[in-house]
Design a protein around this motif. Structure first.
Motif, PDB file in Angstrom:
ATOM      1  N   LEU A  15       0.827  -1.204   0.000  1.00 13.30           N
ATOM      2  CA  LEU A  15       0.000   0.000   0.000  1.00 13.30           C
ATOM      3  C   LEU A  15       0.866   1.260   0.000  1.00 13.30           C
ATOM      4  O   LEU A  15       0.517   2.254  -0.640  1.00 13.30           O
ATOM      5  CB  LEU A  15      -0.944  -0.001   1.212  1.00 13.30           C
ATOM      6  N   PHE A  16       2.003   1.216   0.703  1.00 12.82           N
ATOM      7  CA  PHE A  16       2.939   2.336   0.652  1.00 12.82           C
ATOM      8  C   PHE A  16       3.368   2.584  -0.792  1.00 12.82           C
ATOM      9  O   PHE A  16       3.420   3.739  -1.238  1.00 12.82           O
ATOM     10  CB  PHE A  16       4.186   2.018   1.494  1.00 12.82           C
ATOM     11  N   ARG A  17       3.677   1.518  -1.512  1.00 12.18           N
ATOM     12  CA  ARG A  17       4.119   1.662  -2.905  1.00 12.18           C
ATOM     13  C   ARG A  17       2.989   2.186  -3.780  1.00 12.18           C
ATOM     14  O   ARG A  17       3.209   3.053  -4.646  1.00 12.18           O
ATOM     15  CB  ARG A  17       4.636   0.322  -3.424  1.00 12.18           C
ATOM     16  N   ASP A  18       1.772   1.674  -3.574  1.00 12.25           N
ATOM     17  CA  ASP A  18       0.622   2.179  -4.334  1.00 12.25           C
ATOM     18  C   ASP A  18       0.399   3.662  -4.044  1.00 12.25           C
ATOM     19  O   ASP A  18       0.084   4.449  -4.946  1.00 12.25           O
ATOM     20  CB  ASP A  18      -0.645   1.392  -3.969  1.00 12.25           C
ATOM     21  N   HIS A  19       0.578   4.021  -2.796  1.00 10.87           N
ATOM     22  CA  HIS A  19       0.380   5.415  -2.388  1.00 10.87           C
ATOM     23  C   HIS A  19       1.430   6.312  -3.034  1.00 10.87           C
ATOM     24  O   HIS A  19       1.109   7.391  -3.557  1.00 10.87           O
ATOM     25  CB  HIS A  19       0.447   5.512  -0.863  1.00 10.87           C
ATOM     26  N   LEU A  20       2.676   5.881  -3.016  1.00  5.95           N
ATOM     27  CA  LEU A  20       3.741   6.650  -3.665  1.00  5.95           C
ATOM     28  C   LEU A  20       3.440   6.864  -5.141  1.00  5.95           C
ATOM     29  O   LEU A  20       3.633   7.955  -5.677  1.00  5.95           O
ATOM     30  CB  LEU A  20       5.081   5.923  -3.516  1.00  5.95           C
ATOM     31  N   ASN A  21       2.977   5.812  -5.794  1.00 10.53           N
ATOM     32  CA  ASN A  21       2.648   5.904  -7.214  1.00 10.53           C
ATOM     33  C   ASN A  21       1.541   6.934  -7.457  1.00 10.53           C
ATOM     34  O   ASN A  21       1.636   7.751  -8.384  1.00 10.53           O
ATOM     35  CB  ASN A  21       2.218   4.533  -7.737  1.00 10.53           C
ATOM     36  N   ASP A  57      -5.498   9.556  -0.865  1.00  9.99           N
ATOM     37  CA  ASP A  57      -6.062   9.583   0.488  1.00  9.99           C
ATOM     38  C   ASP A  57      -6.662   8.234   0.864  1.00  9.99           C
ATOM     39  O   ASP A  57      -6.493   7.748   1.989  1.00  9.99           O
ATOM     40  CB  ASP A  57      -7.141  10.660   0.595  1.00  9.99           C
ATOM     41  N   SER A  58      -7.374   7.641  -0.074  1.00  8.20           N
ATOM     42  CA  SER A  58      -8.027   6.355   0.181  1.00  8.20           C
ATOM     43  C   SER A  58      -6.987   5.261   0.456  1.00  8.20           C
ATOM     44  O   SER A  58      -7.158   4.450   1.384  1.00  8.20           O
ATOM     45  CB  SER A  58      -8.898   5.972  -1.015  1.00  8.20           C
ATOM     46  N   ILE A  59      -5.936   5.241  -0.335  1.00  3.84           N
ATOM     47  CA  ILE A  59      -4.873   4.248  -0.122  1.00  3.84           C
ATOM     48  C   ILE A  59      -4.214   4.463   1.235  1.00  3.84           C
ATOM     49  O   ILE A  59      -3.939   3.511   1.976  1.00  3.84           O
ATOM     50  CB  ILE A  59      -3.826   4.333  -1.249  1.00  3.84           C
TER      51      ILE A  59
END
Length: 212
Positions: A15-21, A57-59
């Motif tokens: 999720l951290f990686r998805d958020h960074l993206n 925000d959701s991620i």
């Protein structure tokens, strides 16, 4: 202190990686607005910026929910929560830049556009370095440390461009209100890199705790 303990932790890391993206996409979309000529409309781009910031925000909330449910040891959980919140503020600031331009119908003078682009590029590079620092926090501490230094380097470079840009703004033969708007835009762009540096400071703290 190890950051990897099991399935929940790996889910949070993803999720951290998805958020960074997603934060990166917010920054990139806003950059498109900076590059537009004075006669081009940015309405659709602003809508995309807001949509992607909402997705970020959701991620972030999903990652926080997992952490509150027990991912990571208690002594490291607060640091990880603080880190993802700090990264999220980078997206918030990029959205603010988009709103400053859109809501005020601000037109960047052609004579200054290249400087605004160069300043924004520093914010882009500072975030890229931050993303590298976050990703390698889970894999390669040395790379994470080096990336933290890159965040600071790009933030400092952007500061220099910001000061030069503001000085040039106030030499223009335009109304004072527009000068103030253009100064605000330069400051807000610089704040993207500032927020990236704030997040990288949190990474430094995490690394220090891991090394203690």
């Amino acid at each position: 202190m190890s950051l990897l303990f099991g399935k929940k932790e790996n889910e949070v890391i993803n999720l951290f990686r998805d958020h960074l993206n997603m934060v990166g996409q917010v920054i990139d979309e806003t950059f498109k607005i900076i590059k537009l000529s004075c006669d081009e409309d940015c309405t659709d781009i602003v809508k995309t910026v807001r949509q992607k910031e909402s997705e970020a925000d959701s991620i972030r909330r999903n990652a926080e929910t997992l952490m509150y449910s027990g991912a990571f040891l208690a002594q490291s959980r607060g640091d990880m929560l603080g880190l993802i919140e700090a990264v999220d503020k980078v997206a918030n600031k990029a959205e603010t830049v988009a709103d400053v331009i859109y809501l005020q119908n601000l037109k960047i003078p052609d004579s200054l556009r290249d400087k605004y682009i160069k300043e924004y590029e520093c914010s882009v590079e500072s975030f890229k370095a931050l993303a590298t620092a976050v990703e390698n926090l889970f894999e390669n501490i040395d790379k994470s440390k080096n990336a933290v230094l890159e965040v600071e380097r790009w933030e400092n470079t952007g500061d220099g461009i910001e000061r030069s840009l503001i000085k040039e703004v106030f030499t223009l033969n335009i109304e004072l209100a527009r000068k103030i708007q253009l100064r605000e835009l330069a400051l807000q762009i610089g704040d993207i890199a500032d927020r990236a540096e704030d997040a990288s400071d949190r990474i430094e703290i995490i690394i220090l705790k891991m090394s203690a």
